[in-house]
Design a protein around this motif. Structure first.
Motif, PDB file in Angstrom:
ATOM      1  N   GLU A  43       0.930  -1.215   0.028  1.00 26.38           N
ATOM      2  CA  GLU A  43       0.026  -0.181   0.051  1.00 26.38           C
ATOM      3  C   GLU A  43       0.895   1.208   0.034  1.00 26.38           C
ATOM      4  O   GLU A  43       1.877   1.286   1.034  1.00 26.38           O
ATOM      5  CB  GLU A  43      -1.029   0.123   1.139  1.00 26.38           C
ATOM      6  CG  GLU A  43      -1.475   1.163   1.494  1.00 26.38           C
ATOM      7  CD  GLU A  43      -2.308   2.013   0.496  1.00 26.38           C
ATOM      8  OE1 GLU A  43      -2.223   3.143   0.407  1.00 26.38           O
ATOM      9  OE2 GLU A  43      -3.086   1.083  -0.083  1.00 26.38           O
ATOM     10  N   LYS A  44       0.536   2.062  -0.763  1.00 27.30           N
ATOM     11  CA  LYS A  44       1.369   3.408  -1.071  1.00 27.30           C
ATOM     12  C   LYS A  44       1.349   4.201   0.044  1.00 27.30           C
ATOM     13  O   LYS A  44       2.269   5.279   0.246  1.00 27.30           O
ATOM     14  CB  LYS A  44       1.418   4.050  -2.431  1.00 27.30           C
ATOM     15  CG  LYS A  44       0.003   4.556  -2.730  1.00 27.30           C
ATOM     16  CD  LYS A  44      -0.011   5.052  -4.199  1.00 27.30           C
ATOM     17  CE  LYS A  44      -1.286   5.543  -4.741  1.00 27.30           C
ATOM     18  NZ  LYS A  44      -1.775   6.686  -4.019  1.00 27.30           N
ATOM     19  N   GLY A  45       0.160   4.390   0.655  1.00 29.00           N
ATOM     20  CA  GLY A  45      -0.023   5.406   1.617  1.00 29.00           C
ATOM     21  C   GLY A  45       0.501   5.045   2.810  1.00 29.00           C
ATOM     22  O   GLY A  45       1.197   4.058   3.241  1.00 29.00           O
ATOM     23  N   SER A  46       0.850   6.100   3.581  1.00 30.94           N
ATOM     24  CA  SER A  46       1.564   6.041   5.041  1.00 30.94           C
ATOM     25  C   SER A  46       1.048   5.089   5.912  1.00 30.94           C
ATOM     26  O   SER A  46       1.843   4.418   6.948  1.00 30.94           O
ATOM     27  CB  SER A  46       1.855   7.331   5.724  1.00 30.94           C
ATOM     28  OG  SER A  46       0.603   7.866   5.793  1.00 30.94           O
ATOM     29  N   PHE A 139       4.685   1.305   1.075  1.00 30.78           N
ATOM     30  CA  PHE A 139       5.661   0.854  -0.208  1.00 30.78           C
ATOM     31  C   PHE A 139       4.666   0.975  -1.726  1.00 30.78           C
ATOM     32  O   PHE A 139       3.700   0.267  -1.734  1.00 30.78           O
ATOM     33  CB  PHE A 139       5.771  -0.677   0.102  1.00 30.78           C
ATOM     34  CG  PHE A 139       6.750  -0.806   1.129  1.00 30.78           C
ATOM     35  CD1 PHE A 139       8.259  -0.775   0.868  1.00 30.78           C
ATOM     36  CD2 PHE A 139       6.456  -1.097   2.486  1.00 30.78           C
ATOM     37  CE1 PHE A 139       8.922  -1.055   1.945  1.00 30.78           C
ATOM     38  CE2 PHE A 139       7.394  -1.210   3.417  1.00 30.78           C
ATOM     39  CZ  PHE A 139       8.635  -1.264   3.247  1.00 30.78           C
ATOM     40  N   ALA A 140       5.144   1.931  -2.357  1.00 27.28           N
ATOM     41  CA  ALA A 140       4.506   2.223  -3.804  1.00 27.28           C
ATOM     42  C   ALA A 140       5.087   1.262  -4.642  1.00 27.28           C
ATOM     43  O   ALA A 140       6.372   1.100  -4.948  1.00 27.28           O
ATOM     44  CB  ALA A 140       4.852   3.665  -4.076  1.00 27.28           C
ATOM     45  N   ALA A 141       3.921   0.363  -5.243  1.00 23.72           N
ATOM     46  CA  ALA A 141       4.230  -0.432  -6.522  1.00 23.72           C
ATOM     47  C   ALA A 141       4.670   0.405  -7.616  1.00 23.72           C
ATOM     48  O   ALA A 141       3.520   1.163  -8.114  1.00 23.72           O
ATOM     49  CB  ALA A 141       3.251  -1.340  -6.598  1.00 23.72           C
ATOM     50  N   THR A 142       5.727   0.229  -8.168  1.00 26.55           N
ATOM     51  CA  THR A 142       6.128   1.481  -9.133  1.00 26.55           C
ATOM     52  C   THR A 142       6.106   0.756 -10.625  1.00 26.55           C
ATOM     53  O   THR A 142       6.452   1.181 -11.506  1.00 26.55           O
ATOM     54  CB  THR A 142       7.130   2.453  -8.863  1.00 26.55           C
ATOM     55  OG1 THR A 142       8.450   1.374  -8.718  1.00 26.55           O
ATOM     56  CG2 THR A 142       7.122   3.091  -7.878  1.00 26.55           C
ATOM     57  N   THR A 157       8.761  -2.165  -5.770  1.00 23.07           N
ATOM     58  CA  THR A 157       8.095  -0.988  -5.067  1.00 23.07           C
ATOM     59  C   THR A 157       9.564  -0.211  -5.391  1.00 23.07           C
ATOM     60  O   THR A 157      10.493  -0.507  -6.113  1.00 23.07           O
ATOM     61  CB  THR A 157       8.343  -1.387  -3.604  1.00 23.07           C
ATOM     62  OG1 THR A 157       9.794  -1.672  -3.047  1.00 23.07           O
ATOM     63  CG2 THR A 157       7.393  -2.448  -3.183  1.00 23.07           C
ATOM     64  N   GLY A 158       9.068   1.162  -5.409  1.00 26.86           N
ATOM     65  CA  GLY A 158      10.070   2.258  -5.843  1.00 26.86           C
ATOM     66  C   GLY A 158      11.237   2.527  -4.988  1.00 26.86           C
ATOM     67  O   GLY A 158      11.411   2.186  -3.755  1.00 26.86           O
ATOM     68  N   TYR A 172      19.693   6.913  -0.055  1.00 27.38           N
ATOM     69  CA  TYR A 172      19.274   5.970  -1.204  1.00 27.38           C
ATOM     70  C   TYR A 172      18.900   4.632  -0.486  1.00 27.38           C
ATOM     71  O   TYR A 172      19.770   4.261   0.018  1.00 27.38           O
ATOM     72  CB  TYR A 172      20.080   5.921  -2.300  1.00 27.38           C
ATOM     73  CG  TYR A 172      19.794   4.870  -3.203  1.00 27.38           C
ATOM     74  CD1 TYR A 172      18.735   5.149  -4.268  1.00 27.38           C
ATOM     75  CD2 TYR A 172      20.521   3.549  -3.543  1.00 27.38           C
ATOM     76  CE1 TYR A 172      18.259   4.245  -5.180  1.00 27.38           C
ATOM     77  CE2 TYR A 172      19.980   2.855  -4.285  1.00 27.38           C
ATOM     78  CZ  TYR A 172      18.970   2.965  -5.162  1.00 27.38           C
ATOM     79  OH  TYR A 172      18.640   2.033  -5.915  1.00 27.38           O
ATOM     80  N   THR A 173      17.749   4.196  -0.920  1.00 29.63           N
ATOM     81  CA  THR A 173      17.731   2.548  -0.714  1.00 29.63           C
ATOM     82  C   THR A 173      16.722   2.095  -1.819  1.00 29.63           C
ATOM     83  O   THR A 173      15.710   2.724  -2.273  1.00 29.63           O
ATOM     84  CB  THR A 173      16.452   2.555   0.790  1.00 29.63           C
ATOM     85  OG1 THR A 173      17.153   3.323   1.795  1.00 29.63           O
ATOM     86  CG2 THR A 173      16.163   0.893   0.912  1.00 29.63           C
ATOM     87  N   PRO A 174      17.092   1.110  -2.555  1.00 34.53           N
ATOM     88  CA  PRO A 174      16.535   0.323  -3.503  1.00 34.53           C
ATOM     89  C   PRO A 174      15.227  -0.133  -3.196  1.00 34.53           C
ATOM     90  O   PRO A 174      14.945  -0.513  -1.924  1.00 34.53           O
ATOM     91  CB  PRO A 174      17.565  -0.604  -4.228  1.00 34.53           C
ATOM     92  CG  PRO A 174      18.316  -1.009  -2.885  1.00 34.53           C
ATOM     93  CD  PRO A 174      18.488   0.185  -2.003  1.00 34.53           C
ATOM     94  N   GLY A 175      14.364  -0.118  -4.266  1.00 39.78           N
ATOM     95  CA  GLY A 175      13.038  -0.872  -3.872  1.00 39.78           C
ATOM     96  C   GLY A 175      13.189  -2.399  -3.786  1.00 39.78           C
ATOM     97  O   GLY A 175      14.422  -2.947  -3.996  1.00 39.78           O
TER      98      GLY A 175
END
Length: 551
Positions: A43-46, A139-142, A157-158, A172-175
């Motif tokens: 879910e992309k929301g906080s 976590f936004a699925a990009t 995820t992004g 920086y943190t990779p998805g």
């Protein structure tokens, strides 16, 4: 740094009603059968519910099936509808109540509840976790991932910690990659991954374009003497009728002296001078609305597009490795102005199909059996019965369209011997600005009516400022060189959050298109209504966007 990956049976993208219903039903089936299923919801929301916005009068049919004991489990359905009123406004001070016998039966709400959908989703997430489902907010699925044979492999995820130039910051943190046997896309209306899947797999072949409305909503605390818990009010006509637009208003009395209210503007409007936000502010000044709000306090604001094309606009919902469910596909029933029960049921059907397929040793193939199960369900029957409502509203307008709906639904029970079509996409309906009447909206008074920026503040919207802009332009020259001279750049007005501005340089007179992405409430209107389809909405960093309480 390479992305880590995780293997699961099912990935669900989006913790709205359809995604969480899918998750809960998968968990139930696993418990009932002893089947081991690993299921992840991203879910992309906080938090779950942060991006959820809906009216909402809730029909509990799907919830009754999913959790027959929902009352004992504490589901937040606290206010049963106690009365229905429908008004047709003929002017700023005028209007009349529609007699009950002449109201299309889909607008009767006996047995339904006035709810906060965000709170219901928070409760559904708790039930899912209790059934062994992993729910990951923030976590936004990009990106959709594909296997070598072209089937969907899962999602990524992004990355976080990328600056506005695309360079990696110290943070920086990779998805992360989530690989699954099947992936369920339940992103809500105009999901950006769903949009790409429709193009890749040609899922819209042979169906009408999807049609949309923009719902702008406010939550108010009102004088207890004016509060009528359970009262549901709907309106049509003014102010949208003055610009030839369609849509309608709603005002629902919740518990705790709160009312939720708003205006849905059909995004098929033709006058580029229309501002749905300002139409909504003006609507509140009608005596039938103002009488409840005077002396009250506005506590929250939000906006979200709805997919309202119905059955004729429903795409193919399956493809190798995954499904579209809920408003990502467009299962909302516009004749009822309700989509939460249909979204939930579409997800529950998906869960049953997926669990059987995995039990049979399948994975990454196309779940073609979903179509027949969906079409034998009450969701399909409901959408088929009420299929002509939306096209009739577009063709005849609110008044005559509602009269048509009365005959179709109340007298013929949806059995008209034809199906109306609506083949013009919403972005193709705008007329040149010089052919349309300019609209002068009154200045906000700060008590009943407000401006966009003060409203966005109440949505608790926030994005990490130093990140790539998630509102991307296919051609940066189009807004100033084409949209401005032809349509007076309508993005300045259709956006309900003040994201888009045309800024003029005082010294040179040159104009530029400014995007205030920090303000974006993720309504998706720009992605829908831009006349050249030049704006492409993509997911920002996870946790970015609004944070709606009780909406």
């Amino acid at each position: 740094m390479e992305r880590e990956s995780m293997e699961v049976d099912v990935v669900i993208v989006g913790a709205g009603p359809s995604g969480l219903a899918t998750a809960c039903r998968l968990g139930q089936i696993a418990q009932e059968s002893g089947q081991e299923l690993s299921v992840v919801v991203v879910e992309k929301g906080s938090e779950v519910g942060a991006h959820i916005l809906s009216g909402a009068v809730f029909e509990p049919r799907a919830l009754n099936e999913l959790f027959p004991n929902w009352k004992e489990l504490g589901a937040p359905l606290n206010t049963e509808v106690g009365g229905d009123e429908i008004f047709y406004f003929t002017g700023a001070e005028k209007g009349s109540k529609v007699p009950n016998p002449f109201v299309p039966k889909t607008m009767h709400n006996e047995g339904n509840y006035v709810i906060s959908l965000g709170n219901l989703c928070r409760w559904l997430a708790e039930q899912a976790e209790g059934l062994g489902i992993e729910v990951f907010p923030g976590f936004a699925a990009t990106e959709v991932l594909y296997n070598e044979d072209g089937s969907v492999k899962g999602i990524a995820t992004g990355d976080s910690g990328i600056d506005h130039n695309g360079e990696k910051k110290p943070s920086y943190t990779p998805g992360m990659e989530l690989h699954a046997k099947y992936t369920v896309f339940s992103e809500g209306c105009r999901g950006h991954l769903g949009k790409g899947l429709m193009e890749k797999f040609n899922l819209r072949e042979g169906v009408d374009p999807q049609h949309y409305g923009l719902g702008i909503k406010e939550l108010w605390e009102i004088d207890p003497a004016k509060h009528q818990q359970g009262l549901v009010v709907h309106t049509a006509g003014w102010p949208l009728s003055e610009s030839g637009s369609h849509g309608g208003g709603f005002l629902y009395h919740m518990e705790d002296n709160q009312v939720t209210l708003g205006l849905i503007t059909d995004l098929g409007y033709s006058n580029p001078h229309v501002s749905p936000f300002d139409e909504m502010q003006r609507w509140k000044t009608h005596p039938e609305i103002k009488k409840f709000l005077e002396g009250g306090k506005r506590v929250s604001y939000g906006a979200r597009a709805i997919a309202k094309g119905g059955l004729q606009s429903l795409p193919k919902m399956t493809f190798p490795g995954g499904l579209l469910v809920g408003c990502d596909a467009g299962t909302l029933n516009f004749a009822k102005i309700k989509g939460n029960h249909t979204a939930m049921k579409s997800g529950m059907i998906a869960a049953e199909v997926i669990s059987k397929a995995i039990k049979d040793g399948r994975g990454s193939d196309e779940l073609t059996e979903y179509k027949s199960q969906f079409e034998s369900s009450w969701v399909f029957e409901e959408l088929h019965t009420q299929r002509n409502f939306g096209p009739a509203q577009h063709k005849f307008g609110n008044l005559l369209g509602s009269a048509f709906a009365f005959v179709d639904l109340n007298i013929l029970n949806g059995k008209m011997p034809f199906t109306m079509r609506d083949t013009t996409p919403d972005h193709d309906t705008l007329k040149p600005a010089d052919q349309c009447k300019k609209i002068s909206y009154p200045k906000p008074d700060g008590k009943l009516t407000f401006n966009k920026l003060d409203s966005v503040f109440l949505s608790n919207t926030n994005h990490e400022e130093d990140q790539p802009c998630h509102l991307t332009l296919k051609d940066p020259s189009v807004p100033i060189e084409y949209n401005l001279p032809k349509y007076d750049e309508p993005a300045q007005r259709y956006c309900p959050a003040g994201v888009y501005e045309v800024v003029e340089d005082e010294s040179t007179g040159d104009k530029r298109f400014q995007i205030n992405a920090q303000n974006c409430v993720h309504c998706k209107t720009c992605d829908i209504k831009d006349p050249t389809q030049n704006i492409h909405w993509v997911a920002p960093e996870g946790t970015g966007g609004p944070n709606y309480p009780n909406m």
